[in-house]
Write an enzyme that holds these catalytic residues in place. Structure first.
Site, PDB file in Angstrom:
ATOM      1  N   CYS A 337       0.832  -1.201   0.000  1.00 14.45           N
ATOM      2  CA  CYS A 337       0.000   0.000   0.000  1.00 14.45           C
ATOM      3  C   CYS A 337       0.874   1.260   0.000  1.00 14.45           C
ATOM      4  O   CYS A 337       1.533   1.553  -0.985  1.00 14.45           O
ATOM      5  CB  CYS A 337      -0.965  -0.035   1.180  1.00 14.45           C
ATOM      6  N   HIS A 435      -3.603  -5.441   1.121  1.00 13.55           N
ATOM      7  CA  HIS A 435      -3.350  -5.772   2.521  1.00 13.55           C
ATOM      8  C   HIS A 435      -3.762  -7.224   2.772  1.00 13.55           C
ATOM      9  O   HIS A 435      -4.603  -7.781   2.073  1.00 13.55           O
ATOM     10  CB  HIS A 435      -4.149  -4.859   3.441  1.00 13.55           C
TER      11      HIS A 435
END
Length: 491
Positions: A337, A435
């Protein structure tokens, strides 16, 4: 309407989340329809649900309860962003960036309404709601606006289970002081206390337990031995302070000369660091949270984690010399991310994040990608087809996780895109917005195998290492050591 049990604490990090998750799994396994709830959470660790973001603890507790996570489980989420401000998320959607005073002055009534309505929906659909408090229920400066504790106890008509941690000392003072300081109507709702993180001879504790019960009239329903079921951590209290080093996974019995170290820079605004927990659970893998100025000389792999303030953390890394250390590092590198964005060549529209008005910030140039920030936030659960490359070479199959990010990243040249067209990879580095990447066996196994191969070692055989389900472990911990008699349901 459902019965509600509020698991409240004498302080932060006393074990509320573990007790709540254990209750959820215990009740679910006994055939009780149960839902988790936390009226207001403050955490940079969030998860995506179909309706938006919730704190990681309620996502975990929903899994423990065997129900899909929804925003009703955590209707108010505050994600700290630094300088005394937090991003306010109501019913899963970001609505404002607010300082504490502004939140209470301008958004408090809206948050209270959202919490009441979310609890009412859960109570209508389930037999039991297991609510988790926040911090200490005895913060007397907040009793007129304590949404997660005092207000929840009142609008949910909850029975309160008071949790205190004995490890840090002063457990009886904490329990007695808490009962003295809570509002009288809330004090009357306390049906029992639980002491957590106990080590040693239980008989030595009994005189104190008896004295506490005589003094307060509140029964001690259980003493939980020190045990970590392995549930994801809720917030950065579990991490070392910025500038300090801490290693996870070194207690697995694998000799140091047969292990590998994955370095994770301890970012000032680190978020969703639970992405690293599955790696620390692998035999022979040490996850080292390291200061930004570390040389990486002792690292075998590097993972740049997510960040609530990507640009601020990128600039902090560069100022600490991390860019030079990364350029000299020749092992596997993974960016998750915000870490993925940092590994790219440049971040455009950077001022959207409020980072000193800079429109363009150079990344570390490890991956040939360009990130462009936008005001729109992506929050979704995703499924991808992984065709591994670089540090994930050899991985193949479906992977699941969630994305929470601002902006998108696109390649600036021809590059491997291992996630079905998403992410980017070179021979030594890979970046993705996904994630929970390492929760997926194929991705985690490939990364661990490739890291061991990089240093010329065989990865330890993990077939003999038992990995019991953390939700079942939490249920066993609570079910074996807590007397359920005074609670409103049979379990």
């Amino acid at each position: 309407m459902a019965d509600t049990v509020l698991v409240a604490g004498t302080a932060s990090h006393v074990g509320k989340s573990t007790v709540a998750a254990g209750l959820c799994r215990l009740l679910a396994d006994r055939g009780v329809s149960v839902a988790p709830f936390k009226a207001q959470n403050m955490s940079t660790n969030a998860r995506a649900t179909p309706g938006g973001e919730v704190g990681v603890s309620q996502y975990v507790q929903a899994r423990a309860a065997r129900v899909p996570a929804t925003t009703d489980h955590n209707p108010v989420l505050l994600k700290p962003s630094g300088d005394g401000e937090s991003q306010l998320i109501l019913d899963g959607e970001a609505v404002a960036n607010v300082a504490a005073g502004e939140y209470y002055e301008s958004h408090w009534e809206m948050a209270l309404d959202a919490a009441r309505e979310a609890h009412a929906r859960l109570a209508a659909d389930h037999d039991v709601v297991v609510a988790e408090g926040a911090g200490s229920i005895a913060e007397i400066n907040l009793h007129d606006r304590d949404l997660a504790n005092v207000e929840t106890a009142r609008f949910a008509d909850a029975d309160i289970l008071l949790v205190a941690d004995i490890e840090r000392g002063g457990v009886f003072a904490s329990l007695v002081g808490t009962l003295e300081l809570v509002p009288e109507d809330v004090r009357e709702r306390v049906v029992g206390a639980v002491v957590t993180k106990f080590r040693g001879d239980r008989s030595l504790l009994d005189p104190g337990l008896d004295a506490f019960e005589d003094r307060t009239g509140v029964p001690v329903l259980g003493v939980l031995p020190y045990d970590d079921p392995g549930l994801p951590e809720e917030d950065s209290v579990a991490l070392p302070p910025v500038g300090k080093r801490s290693v996870r996974g070194a207690d697995d019995g694998v000799p140091d000369d047969r292990s590998v170290t994955v370095a994770v820079p301890r970012l000032p605004h680190i978020s969703n660091f639970t992405d690293l927990q599955p790696l620390a659970a692998e035999p022979g893998v040490r996850v080292a949270y390291v200061p930004l100025s570390d040389s990486l000389a002792d690292a075998d792999a590097v993972v740049l984690p997510g960040s609530k303030n990507t640009v601020d953390d990128l600039l902090a890394l560069r100022a600490a010399g991390f860019g030079d250390a990364l350029a000299a590092f020749d092992g596997p590198v993974v960016g998750l991310c915000g870490g993925y964005q940092m590994l790219g060549e440049v971040i455009l529209n950077a001022a959207i994040e409020g980072s000193g008005g800079q429109e363009r910030v150079d990344g570390f140039g490890v991956l040939p990608v360009r990130t462009t920030f936008s005001a729109e936030k992506t929050v979704e659960h995703v499924t991808r087809e992984l065709d591994g490359a670089g540090p994930l070479d050899g991985a193949a199959g479906t992977v699941e996780g969630y994305e929470i990010h601002m902006g998108d990243s696109e390649p600036t040249t021809d590059v491997a895109r291992p996630f079905g067209g998403g992410g980017a990879a070179t021979t030594t580095a890979v970046g993705t917005y996904l994630h929970d990447l390492f929760v997926n066996d194929c991705a985690r196994d490939a990364f661990v195998r490739n890291t061991f191969e990089t240093v010329g070692n065989d990865s330890p055989d993990g077939s003999e290492v038992a990995r019991p389900d953390p939700y079942d472990r939490a249920a066993t911990l609570v079910g074996s050591h807590v007397d359920h008699g005074p609670l409103p349901v049979e379990w």
